[in-house]
Motif scaffolding. Structure first.
Motif, PDB file in Angstrom:
ATOM      1  N   SER A  88      28.065  35.273  38.290  1.00 18.32           N
ATOM      2  CA  SER A  88      28.494  36.259  37.290  1.00 18.32           C
ATOM      3  C   SER A  88      27.306  36.878  36.563  1.00 18.32           C
ATOM      4  N   VAL A  89      26.360  36.059  36.169  1.00 17.60           N
ATOM      5  CA  VAL A  89      25.186  36.583  35.470  1.00 17.60           C
ATOM      6  C   VAL A  89      24.374  37.461  36.423  1.00 17.60           C
ATOM      7  N   TRP A  90      24.225  37.040  37.673  1.00 22.72           N
ATOM      8  CA  TRP A  90      23.474  37.852  38.632  1.00 22.72           C
ATOM      9  C   TRP A  90      24.197  39.175  38.894  1.00 22.72           C
ATOM     10  N   ILE A 127      31.235  43.495  33.983  1.00 25.84           N
ATOM     11  CA  ILE A 127      31.744  42.892  35.216  1.00 25.84           C
ATOM     12  C   ILE A 127      33.163  42.355  35.040  1.00 25.84           C
ATOM     13  N   GLY A 128      33.796  42.714  33.936  1.00 25.00           N
ATOM     14  CA  GLY A 128      35.190  42.338  33.733  1.00 25.00           C
ATOM     15  C   GLY A 128      35.410  40.926  33.224  1.00 25.00           C
ATOM     16  N   ILE A 129      34.449  40.388  32.489  1.00 18.78           N
ATOM     17  CA  ILE A 129      34.582  39.036  31.925  1.00 18.78           C
ATOM     18  C   ILE A 129      34.560  39.134  30.406  1.00 18.78           C
ATOM     19  N   LEU A 130      35.378  38.335  29.755  1.00 23.07           N
ATOM     20  CA  LEU A 130      35.389  38.320  28.291  1.00 23.07           C
ATOM     21  C   LEU A 130      34.009  37.952  27.756  1.00 23.07           C
ATOM     22  N   GLU A 131      33.616  38.598  26.678  1.00 24.93           N
ATOM     23  CA  GLU A 131      32.264  38.412  26.134  1.00 24.93           C
ATOM     24  C   GLU A 131      31.995  36.964  25.732  1.00 24.93           C
ATOM     25  N   LYS A 132      32.962  36.329  25.116  1.00 25.42           N
ATOM     26  CA  LYS A 132      32.795  34.935  24.674  1.00 25.42           C
ATOM     27  C   LYS A 132      32.487  34.025  25.873  1.00 25.42           C
TER      28      LYS A 132
END
Length: 149
Positions: A88-90, A127-132
């Motif tokens: 996800s980070v990449w 990328i469609g992931i919640l910030e938290k």
């Protein structure tokens, strides 16, 4: 050579299918076809190609193909309990244009002060992931990188 053409064409179809039912139908058909290789009578019949179809690309929640982890980072990722964090980070780094990183960055490259500051600024929404959740992923990845450097 024909096998490669089938895989390339299948990935093109998968990309063109977009999201939702069409993509799921294509993926299910690929899985069903590959399941035929487990049935000995069909395998021995000679009707199947020599190898099953290759895996299809994976996509982020925004519908973009997932970026492939470079070899050094993939090796670190393989040691983690939850490899999705690194991917996800990449993916966020790739969506942001790569942040000027080399093709196969080392943990040190990512942990350089100016680079990590830019990584910290990346948004999960890209990328469609919640910030938290994405903030936690970045923390997990940082700890994994520090353990390797």
């Amino acid at each position: 050579m024909a096998e490669r053409r089938v895989s390339v064409r299948l990935n093109e179809l998968d990309a063109a299918a977009g999201v939702g039912m069409q993509r799921n139908s294509l993926r299910n058909a690929r899985s069903a076809f590959n399941a035929l290789f487990a049935i000995l009578s069909i395998l021995e019949s000679g009707l199947l190609p020599p190898e099953p179809l290759s895996p299809l690309r994976t996509y982020d929640r925004c519908g973009r193909p997932m970026a492939v982890l470079p070899p050094r980072l993939a090796a670190i990722n393989a040691t983690l309990d939850a490899p999705g964090w690194f991917a996800s980070v990449w993916q966020a780094i790739a969506v942001a244009g790569g942040l000027g990183l080399p093709e196969d960055p080392s943990p040190r490259d990512l942990l350089q002060h100016e680079c990590w500051d830019r990584i910290k600024e990346l948004q999960g929404s890209s990328i469609g992931i919640l910030e938290k959740i994405f903030c936690k992923y970045k923390g997990y990845v940082r700890r994994a990188l520090l353990a390797q450097s």
